[in-house]
Design a protein around this motif. Structure first.
Motif, PDB file in Angstrom:
ATOM      1  N   ARG A  72      58.241  70.865  72.218  1.00  0.00           N
ATOM      2  CA  ARG A  72      59.464  70.466  72.916  1.00  0.00           C
ATOM      3  C   ARG A  72      60.462  71.608  72.747  1.00  0.00           C
ATOM      4  N   PHE A  85      59.110  69.599  77.757  1.00  0.00           N
ATOM      5  CA  PHE A  85      58.008  69.176  76.898  1.00  0.00           C
ATOM      6  C   PHE A  85      56.738  69.763  77.472  1.00  0.00           C
ATOM      7  N   THR A 130      52.579  70.028  76.918  1.00  0.00           N
ATOM      8  CA  THR A 130      51.430  69.514  76.181  1.00  0.00           C
ATOM      9  C   THR A 130      50.597  70.678  75.669  1.00  0.00           C
ATOM     10  N   GLY A 131      49.987  70.480  74.528  1.00  0.00           N
ATOM     11  CA  GLY A 131      49.224  71.540  73.873  1.00  0.00           C
ATOM     12  C   GLY A 131      48.109  72.111  74.729  1.00  0.00           C
ATOM     13  N   ARG A 132      47.481  71.278  75.540  1.00  0.00           N
ATOM     14  CA  ARG A 132      46.357  71.773  76.341  1.00  0.00           C
ATOM     15  C   ARG A 132      46.807  72.714  77.453  1.00  0.00           C
ATOM     16  N   ASN A 188      51.746  70.009  70.917  1.00  0.00           N
ATOM     17  CA  ASN A 188      52.715  69.647  71.947  1.00  0.00           C
ATOM     18  C   ASN A 188      54.056  70.207  71.491  1.00  0.00           C
TER      19      ASN A 188
END
Length: 123
Positions: A53, A73, A75-77, A51
């Motif tokens: 930012r 932000f 998210t990693g996915r 993740n």
């Protein structure tokens, strides 16, 4: 570098290339997203789950519309690619990150400070 206080997150980071992304904190980079949009900004933090930012972001959506954001932000996915700036020495960055993790893990030396991996009691 901000080292996570979670043992799980440090272990994940130590055993994956996410430590390279954590080494990009403070640098300007581009993150391409799975929906074909992109965000260019200064990396403020990356956790073990990738993740990210970003601050001072220029966000380009899939139609090409550009917008300025103070913070974003991701998210990693949702990340497809992270561009590593040319001036970053990949090997040195990874080694620095590993040293920071090991400094936290072995804080206080042997038999001092808190123990991260508790030994099982022998019967």
């Amino acid at each position: 570098m901000e080292v996570s206080h979670s043992v799980k997150e440090r272990t994940i980071a130590e055993n994956s290339l996410v430590i390279l992304l954590q080494g990009l904190c403070g640098r300007v980079t581009t993150v391409e997203l799975r929906d074909e949009s992109a965000a260019t900004g200064r990396v403020t933090s990356v956790d073990a789950f990738m993740n990210v930012r970003l601050a001072e972001v220029t966000f380009t959506d899939r139609q090409g519309a550009v917008s300025q954001l103070d913070e974003l932000f991701v998210t990693g996915r949702n990340i497809r690619y992270v561009h590593i700036p040319d001036e970053v020495d990949i090997r040195a960055t990874i080694e620095e990150q590993l040293q920071a993790i090991h400094r936290v893990r072995f804080f206080g030396g042997r038999d001092k400070g808190r123990r991260e991996f508790l030994h099982t009691k022998h019967k």
